[in-house]
Design a protein around this motif. Sequence first.
Motif, PDB file in Angstrom:
ATOM      1  N   ARG A  82       0.861  -1.177   0.000  1.00 59.72           N
ATOM      2  CA  ARG A  82       0.000   0.000   0.000  1.00 59.72           C
ATOM      3  C   ARG A  82       0.898   1.227   0.000  1.00 59.72           C
ATOM      4  N   THR A  83       0.588   2.176  -0.832  1.00 57.40           N
ATOM      5  CA  THR A  83       1.334   3.424  -0.797  1.00 57.40           C
ATOM      6  C   THR A  83       0.628   4.361   0.169  1.00 57.40           C
ATOM      7  N   GLY A  84       1.404   5.070   0.972  1.00 58.39           N
ATOM      8  CA  GLY A  84       0.840   5.905   2.018  1.00 58.39           C
ATOM      9  C   GLY A  84       0.174   7.143   1.469  1.00 58.39           C
ATOM     10  N   LYS A  85      -0.354   7.974   2.415  1.00 55.78           N
ATOM     11  CA  LYS A  85      -0.981   9.228   2.026  1.00 55.78           C
ATOM     12  C   LYS A  85       0.073  10.175   1.476  1.00 55.78           C
ATOM     13  N   VAL A  86      -0.403  11.264   0.937  1.00 56.39           N
ATOM     14  CA  VAL A  86       0.461  12.213   0.249  1.00 56.39           C
ATOM     15  C   VAL A  86       1.641  12.621   1.121  1.00 56.39           C
ATOM     16  N   ASN A  87       2.784  12.678   0.484  1.00 54.60           N
ATOM     17  CA  ASN A  87       4.019  13.074   1.160  1.00 54.60           C
ATOM     18  C   ASN A  87       4.097  14.599   1.187  1.00 54.60           C
ATOM     19  N   ARG A  88       3.563  15.179   2.247  1.00 49.77           N
ATOM     20  CA  ARG A  88       3.536  16.636   2.340  1.00 49.77           C
ATOM     21  C   ARG A  88       3.718  17.077   3.791  1.00 49.77           C
ATOM     22  N   GLU A  89       4.488  18.136   3.990  1.00 52.70           N
ATOM     23  CA  GLU A  89       4.628  18.770   5.295  1.00 52.70           C
ATOM     24  C   GLU A  89       4.529  20.279   5.094  1.00 52.70           C
ATOM     25  N   ILE A  90       3.472  20.849   5.618  1.00 49.08           N
ATOM     26  CA  ILE A  90       3.249  22.281   5.435  1.00 49.08           C
ATOM     27  C   ILE A  90       4.265  23.073   6.258  1.00 49.08           C
ATOM     28  N   VAL A  91       4.889  24.054   5.624  1.00 50.24           N
ATOM     29  CA  VAL A  91       5.820  24.935   6.325  1.00 50.24           C
ATOM     30  C   VAL A  91       5.406  26.379   6.077  1.00 50.24           C
ATOM     31  N   GLY A  92       5.628  27.223   7.061  1.00 45.94           N
ATOM     32  CA  GLY A  92       5.283  28.624   6.911  1.00 45.94           C
ATOM     33  C   GLY A  92       6.254  29.341   5.985  1.00 45.94           C
ATOM     34  N   LEU A  93       5.793  30.455   5.431  1.00 44.75           N
ATOM     35  CA  LEU A  93       6.639  31.203   4.506  1.00 44.75           C
ATOM     36  C   LEU A  93       7.900  31.708   5.199  1.00 44.75           C
ATOM     37  N   GLU A  94       7.808  31.914   6.493  1.00 37.70           N
ATOM     38  CA  GLU A  94       8.975  32.386   7.240  1.00 37.70           C
ATOM     39  C   GLU A  94      10.084  31.338   7.303  1.00 37.70           C
ATOM     40  N   SER A  95       9.728  30.080   7.020  1.00 39.59           N
ATOM     41  CA  SER A  95      10.732  29.005   7.023  1.00 39.59           C
ATOM     42  C   SER A  95      11.389  28.819   5.665  1.00 39.59           C
ATOM     43  N   ILE A  96      10.946  29.592   4.685  1.00 38.91           N
ATOM     44  CA  ILE A  96      11.498  29.484   3.335  1.00 38.91           C
ATOM     45  C   ILE A  96      12.330  30.731   3.051  1.00 38.91           C
ATOM     46  N   PRO A  97      13.598  30.580   2.710  1.00 39.04           N
ATOM     47  CA  PRO A  97      14.433  31.758   2.432  1.00 39.04           C
ATOM     48  C   PRO A  97      13.770  32.690   1.429  1.00 39.04           C
ATOM     49  N   LYS A  98      13.945  33.993   1.631  1.00 34.89           N
ATOM     50  CA  LYS A  98      13.289  34.997   0.802  1.00 34.89           C
ATOM     51  C   LYS A  98      13.622  34.823  -0.677  1.00 34.89           C
ATOM     52  N   ASP A  99      14.920  34.592  -0.980  1.00 33.46           N
ATOM     53  CA  ASP A  99      15.274  34.473  -2.397  1.00 33.46           C
ATOM     54  C   ASP A  99      14.692  33.205  -3.013  1.00 33.46           C
ATOM     55  N   VAL A 100      14.474  32.171  -2.199  1.00 33.95           N
ATOM     56  CA  VAL A 100      13.829  30.959  -2.708  1.00 33.95           C
ATOM     57  C   VAL A 100      12.354  31.236  -3.002  1.00 33.95           C
ATOM     58  N   GLN A 101      11.703  32.025  -2.146  1.00 40.43           N
ATOM     59  CA  GLN A 101      10.320  32.414  -2.421  1.00 40.43           C
ATOM     60  C   GLN A 101      10.220  33.106  -3.780  1.00 40.43           C
ATOM     61  N   TYR A 102      11.162  34.001  -4.037  1.00 39.06           N
ATOM     62  CA  TYR A 102      11.129  34.761  -5.281  1.00 39.06           C
ATOM     63  C   TYR A 102      11.339  33.885  -6.515  1.00 39.06           C
ATOM     64  N   THR A 103      12.012  32.742  -6.354  1.00 41.97           N
ATOM     65  CA  THR A 103      12.217  31.877  -7.528  1.00 41.97           C
ATOM     66  C   THR A 103      10.887  31.403  -8.099  1.00 41.97           C
ATOM     67  N   PHE A 104       9.914  31.124  -7.218  1.00 42.79           N
ATOM     68  CA  PHE A 104       8.617  30.656  -7.694  1.00 42.79           C
ATOM     69  C   PHE A 104       7.852  31.764  -8.400  1.00 42.79           C
ATOM     70  N   VAL A 105       7.961  32.974  -7.881  1.00 40.42           N
ATOM     71  CA  VAL A 105       7.302  34.101  -8.522  1.00 40.42           C
ATOM     72  C   VAL A 105       7.944  34.387  -9.871  1.00 40.42           C
ATOM     73  N   ALA A 106       9.282  34.328  -9.908  1.00 41.14           N
ATOM     74  CA  ALA A 106       9.998  34.588 -11.160  1.00 41.14           C
ATOM     75  C   ALA A 106       9.697  33.528 -12.208  1.00 41.14           C
TER      76      ALA A 106
END
Length: 743
Positions: A82-106
Motif C-alpha cells: 500500500r502506498t501511504g498518504k500524500v508526502n507533504r509537510e506544510i511549512v510557513g513562509l517564514e521558514s522558506i528563504p526569501k530568495d527561494v520564495q522569489y524563484t517561484f514568482v519569477a
Amino acid sequence: MGRAEARQARQRGARRATKAKPTGIRRFFTWKKLLGTFFGLCLLLMGAFFVVYLMVPVPKANAQAEMQSNVYKFSDGKVLTRTGKVNREIVGLESIPKDVQYTFVAAENKSFFKDSGVDLKGTARGLMNTLTGKGKQGGSTITQQYVKNYYLNQDQTVTRKLKELVISLKVDQKKEKSEILAGYINTAYYGRGAYGIQAAAQAYYRVDAEKLNVAQGAYLASLLQAPNQYDWSSATPTGKRLVQERWNYTLDNMVEEEWLDKSGRDGLKFPVPKEPKAAPGSEGQVGYIVEAANKELIRQGLTEDRIEAGGWTFTLNIDSKRQAELEKAVKRQLEDELDREGNKIDATVQAGATSVDPKTGKVVALYGGVDATKHYISNATRSDYQPASTFKPIVFASALENESETQDGDRIGPKTMYDGTSKRPVDGSDTPFAPENEDDKSYGPVNVQKAMNKSINSVFAQMVVDVGPSDVKETALGLGMKDGPSFPERPAISLGTMGASTWDMAGVYATLDNHGKKVTPTIVAKAEHKERQVELADPIGEQVISREAADTVTSVLTGVVKNGSGHEARTDDYEAAGKTGTSEQNKSAWFAGYTPELTTVVALFGESTKEGGGQVTLTGTANSGRANGGGFPARIWADYTLGALDGGSDAEFDLDVDESATADPDPLPTSTPTRKPTEKPTEKPTEKPTEKPTQTPTEKPTPTDDPVPTPTDKPTTRPTIPVPTDPTEPDPGDGDPDEEKKP
C-alpha cells in the motif's frame, strides 16, 4: 423653371431620398446599431459575470488535500503493498528563504505582487483552447494555480476555468499575497511523490526547505512546469536541456525584477539534485514493481497526479510464486557467489530480469536489483546498457522477413553459408566495418545455424549489410525495441550497440515465441477507482513478422541452447530457445531465452559504486574471469525457469518452418553431461593472457562473441584483457568472447 428643369430637380430629390433611407439588410447594420449592440453585449456579460461572482462561493479544500493510499495486488489478489498518504509537510513562509520564495514568482508569475489574482488574457486563451480541444491552458497566475490545486481540481473544462477565475478574484481580495504564495508552494506537486516544498527539498536535495539556496529553489520552481519530464534522475537529454533552460529563465527574471544581483546570478551553477530514494514500504523488489506499474499507467493515459491522489486498487500481472522463484534464483546463482563487501568488482554487479507470458503479454515476474531502497534504478527497465549479441536473432529475423539475399544472390536461411573469417571487412557497405570474432577465431565457410550457435560477429555484420541496416532497424522497432540516438543505421548494430532493457528484450523474444504476433509486456491487469475508470490496452497486437520467420528463428535458437553458447540453460526438463550476449569491455552480460510457455530475459550490468555511477567491466565477477551471458545470466534463467514451470514442462514449440531449409547444428560431444539448472561451477579460474592482436582500422571491430567451450562439470578458463572504448562512438562490441583484447 421649365418642365425639363423641374423633372431633373425631382430626380435629384429622389436620389437623395434613396441615399437617406437604407433599404434591405443595410437597414439593420448601421454603425450606430452595431456599436449599441456591442455595448449591450458587454453590459450583459458584465452583468452575467457579476451574478456568477455573487453565486460562486470560495469552497472548502478539495478531496486531493486529504489524499488516500493506493493498493497494489498480486495477480491472485494478495496485497503486494500500500502506498501511504500524500508526502507533504506544510511549512510557513517564514521558514522558506526569501530568495527561494522569489524563484517561484519569477518562474510562474512575475506580476504576482501587483496583479489582482487573475490573468484575463491567459484565462481567455485557456478557455478558447478548451473549447477548441487544443489542450491545457497556459498563463495562469500563482493565485489561479493555488485555487486550482487547493479548492478545485485539474479538469480542463470551461466550468472549472470560470470558477477558477471567480474564486481567484475573491481569494486575492480576502488573503494576503504572502498567504497565497505559501499556499501555492505547499500544495504544488514536484514529482518523486513530493507535495509541497518541504517534501521536495528532502526528495531532491536531502535538506529542509529552510536550508535551500537560490539555485536549488530555482530548480524546484522550474520542476512545477513538468515534474515527471524534468526530474533529473529520469529525464531524457531533451528533458535535461529544457529544465536547465527553465532554470536560467527563472534566475534571469529574478535579476530583471531586482530580486537577485547579476553578479550573484553569474556565479550560480546548475544544482544537480541527488538520486531519489525509495519511499518507505518499497523494500526489496516491491519498489521496482510499483515503479514499473506506475510508469505503465502513465503510458496508458493516467496522469501522475491522479495516481498520487490515491484511492486506486491496482491488480498486477505479477505472479507471487514466480516472483519468489526469480528472487531465489538470483540469490542462489549470483548473490550467494558474490562478496559485495570485500570485493570491489562484486560490489559493482547489478542484476535485472523480466519474465513474460508470451501468450498474454503479462509480466509475471520482475527483478530490479538488490533492494529498491538501496539501489534506486530498476535494472529491469533501465535501457542504458547494450543488449549485445541478443540482437543477432533480430538481424536474422529481418533477413527472413524481407526475403533477403547474400551478396552472391543466395536466399538467407539457416543453411546459408557465410565467410566466418575474423576481421573480414563487410561487402556492400558505405561504412567500413570489420569486426573481430571471439578470440579472433576464424571459421571459414560456416552456415547461419553454426554462426548463431557460436555468435560469430563477422557473419552477422555481413548479414546486416545484406538485409540493409534500415530494414533491420525497422524489424527491431516492430518487434518492440526503442528508437534513439544510440540506434544508428550502420553495420555495427549487428553487435547490439544500441541501448535496451530486459523489459524491451523480453517483449522482442516473447513476440518471437508468439509466432511473430506482437507482445507488449504489461504489468497492470486492472486499475479500479470509485470515481474513474482506466481502459487498458491489449498487450497482444498485430502480426509484425510472419509466423514462418519467427518460428525459423526459434528453431535456430533451440540449437544455441542445445549445442551453442547457451548450453548452461539446457535440460531435459523443458524445451528452450535462447541467445547469449556480452557487450564490449564486458559491461553487460545477457541471456534471453524462452520456452513454449515463458519468456525471460536476464542481464548483469557493471555499475560503478562511485558517486555519479558509470559503466564498468564485469570481468572478475565472483573471481570467475569474464562474466559472459552464458554464465551467470544463463544459470539464473535456467534455475528460475525450472521453478516457474513447477519442475519442468512437456510443452513443445509448435513451429511452422521449412524443414528443407533448417540446418542440423554441430552436436556437442556425447560425453557431455546434462547440467541441472541449479548446478554451480566448482572452479573459478582467473588466468590472464597478455597477447595483444592487431586491429583492422575500421569501425571498432571489438571481439565480443559468445564462447562455446566443450562442456564439462567445470568451466573453462576465462582470460581477461580490457578493451579501450572510444567515448565519441557507440560501443560496437557485442557477443560473449572469452577474452577482451586491446587493439
